[in-house]
Design a protein around this motif. Structure first.
Motif, short mmCIF file in Angstrom:
data_model
loop_
_atom_site.label_atom_id
_atom_site.label_comp_id
_atom_site.label_asym_id
_atom_site.label_seq_id
_atom_site.Cartn_x
_atom_site.Cartn_y
_atom_site.Cartn_z
N PHE A 288 17.70 -11.08 -42.07
CA PHE A 288 17.48 -12.44 -41.57
C PHE A 288 18.71 -13.30 -41.83
O PHE A 288 19.12 -14.09 -40.96
CB PHE A 288 16.26 -13.06 -42.25
CG PHE A 288 16.11 -14.53 -41.93
CD1 PHE A 288 15.66 -14.95 -40.68
CD2 PHE A 288 16.45 -15.50 -42.88
CE1 PHE A 288 15.53 -16.30 -40.38
CE2 PHE A 288 16.33 -16.84 -42.59
CZ PHE A 288 15.87 -17.24 -41.34
N LEU B 264 11.43 -13.11 -48.38
CA LEU B 264 10.86 -13.01 -47.04
C LEU B 264 10.07 -11.71 -46.91
O LEU B 264 10.46 -10.68 -47.45
CB LEU B 264 11.95 -13.03 -45.97
CG LEU B 264 12.81 -14.29 -45.87
CD1 LEU B 264 13.87 -14.10 -44.80
CD2 LEU B 264 11.96 -15.51 -45.57
N THR C 221 10.22 -18.85 -42.47
CA THR C 221 11.63 -18.52 -42.69
C THR C 221 12.45 -19.79 -42.69
O THR C 221 12.11 -20.78 -42.05
CB THR C 221 12.18 -17.58 -41.60
OG1 THR C 221 12.03 -18.20 -40.32
CG2 THR C 221 11.47 -16.24 -41.60
N ASP D 133 7.93 -11.70 -41.49
CA ASP D 133 8.69 -12.93 -41.33
C ASP D 133 10.05 -12.66 -40.70
O ASP D 133 10.46 -13.27 -39.72
CB ASP D 133 8.91 -13.61 -42.69
CG ASP D 133 7.65 -14.21 -43.28
OD1 ASP D 133 6.79 -14.65 -42.50
OD2 ASP D 133 7.54 -14.25 -44.51
N SER D 134 10.76 -11.73 -41.32
CA SER D 134 12.11 -11.42 -40.89
C SER D 134 12.15 -10.82 -39.49
O SER D 134 12.95 -11.23 -38.64
CB SER D 134 12.76 -10.46 -41.90
OG SER D 134 14.08 -10.15 -41.52
N ARG E 295 11.43 -19.21 -47.75
CA ARG E 295 10.21 -19.36 -46.96
C ARG E 295 10.09 -20.77 -46.40
O ARG E 295 9.18 -21.53 -46.77
CB ARG E 295 9.00 -18.98 -47.79
CG ARG E 295 9.02 -17.50 -48.21
CD ARG E 295 7.75 -17.10 -48.93
NE ARG E 295 6.57 -17.30 -48.12
CZ ARG E 295 6.19 -16.50 -47.12
NH1 ARG E 295 6.93 -15.45 -46.80
NH2 ARG E 295 5.10 -16.76 -46.44
#
Length: 346
Positions: free
Chosen positions: A63, A240, A217, A244-245, A82
């Motif tokens: 990310f 993360l 994120t 999410d990533s 986050r």
């Protein structure tokens, strides 16, 4: 007045649980209502669930690299986490509480966790010039000054050059800029990450512009290595998740979608402004973002009227610290424009 309107001024925007089972147009959350981009659905459809089995070892570095490319910054200057809210919480834990101030009105968590407020004169709606003046006064007095730019909820935006000049005038103080909505500005990206200043911290997230607020994120950017190291050490062990990533990276890579939908959303925001101006006094006009603010002496009443018309917006109550009383309303996607037009004409 129904239960939602009675509690509207104390709700986090977008919480429609009080309207379960009913159909409303939700304009209370400042995300891109055209999102998520198609790339997100595609990556989720093709997801190998076995990837969820191990710990997310690569989620953070992948990310960071993708977001650094999107922001056009050095990845070494980013601390992923986050969302912006996590960094507000960490900074307000790490830094001396009596040495931090926030230029209000501002974001919920900033005014909740910072005790020193820099408000406009009572009864006055803020302006860009007035905010800049208070930021300069705050940096002369405090070690850290926090603000959202563009401002949440008013939508006012202070140009980078003017904020940078204030930072140069007060090198002993650090400016912490929440840029959750900077990606909605038209033209080239106008971020404080473009400065060479060491007394600037930028809190940033792609979640709003990409319409993916359901994942968490974001990142903190600063040229101050001491602060980067301290904040990084305060995060959870896995900053993360894999999901999410994965979702954020897929969405970030669809740059043409971002450009197209931002243009459509800003066009709809201009329509929204015109519609609001016909019904309400107190519209903050000409802001360069996808939402509008309506100053009101009776925000709960105005909120209730819109609920009765089938539209939910974000209400801010009278006499709440760090707030400007009124309504924040997000521009709808194209398909929902007729419903909004009908509601505001009722």
């Amino acid at each position: 007045m129904n239960n939602l309107s009675r509690g509207a001024t104390y709700r986090q925007g977008g919480d429609l649980r009080g309207l379960a089972g009913e159909i409303y147009l939700d304009l209370s959350t400042c995300v891109n209502l055209f999102g998520p981009p198609p790339a997100v659905q595609e990556v989720l459809r093709e997801l190998d669930v076995q990837r969820l089995r191990p710990h997310p070892y690569e989620a953070e570095p992948l990310f960071r690299a993708s977001y650094a490319e999107y922001l056009a910054v050095d990845a070494a200057l980013l601390v992923p986490g986050r969302g912006i809210t996590e960094f507000i919480h960490i900074l307000t834990r790490l830094l001396p509480r009596d040495r931090i101030a926030v230029a209000t009105p501002d974001y919920t968590d900033s005014i909740r966790h910072v005790v020193n407020h820099l408000p406009p004169p009572r009864g006055e709606i803020d302006t860009v010039a007035a905010r800049l003046e208070r930021i300069a006064a705050g940096m002369a007095r405090y070690d850290y000054v926090i603000l959202s730019n563009p401002n949440n909820p008013l939508g006012l935006h202070i140009p980078v050059s003017e904020l940078a000049e204030v930072c140069r005038m007060h090198p002993q103080s650090t400016l912490v800029v929440d840029e959750a909505y900077v990606d909605f500005l038209g033209g080239e990206r106008q971020s404080m990450t473009s400065t060479e200043l060491s007394n600037v911290v930028v809190l940033t997230s792609p979640n709003k512009v990409l319409g993916i607020a359901g994942i968490r994120t974001g990142a903190m950017w600063t040229r101050d290595p001491r602060l980067r190291h301290a904040v990084a050490g305060e995060r959870l062990n896995w900053p993360l998740s894999f999901l999410d990533s994965t979702v954020a990276i897929a969405a970030l890579q669809d740059s043409s979608w971002v450009e197209r939908t931002r243009a459509r959303l800003l066009a709809n925001a201009n329509i929204l402004e015109d519609l609001l101006d016909r019904r309400f006094d107190g519209v903050v006009k000409g802001t360069p973002v996808h939402y509008r603010f309506v100053a009101s002496e009776y925000p709960e009443r105005d909120h209730e009227e819109l609920v009765q018309s089938g539209v939910v917006v974000r209400a801010f109550g009278v006499n709440q610290p760090g707030r400007a009383p009124g309504l924040r309303i997000t521009a709808p996607a194209d398909d929902d424009l007729p419903k909004l037009i009908d509601a505001l004409a009722t």
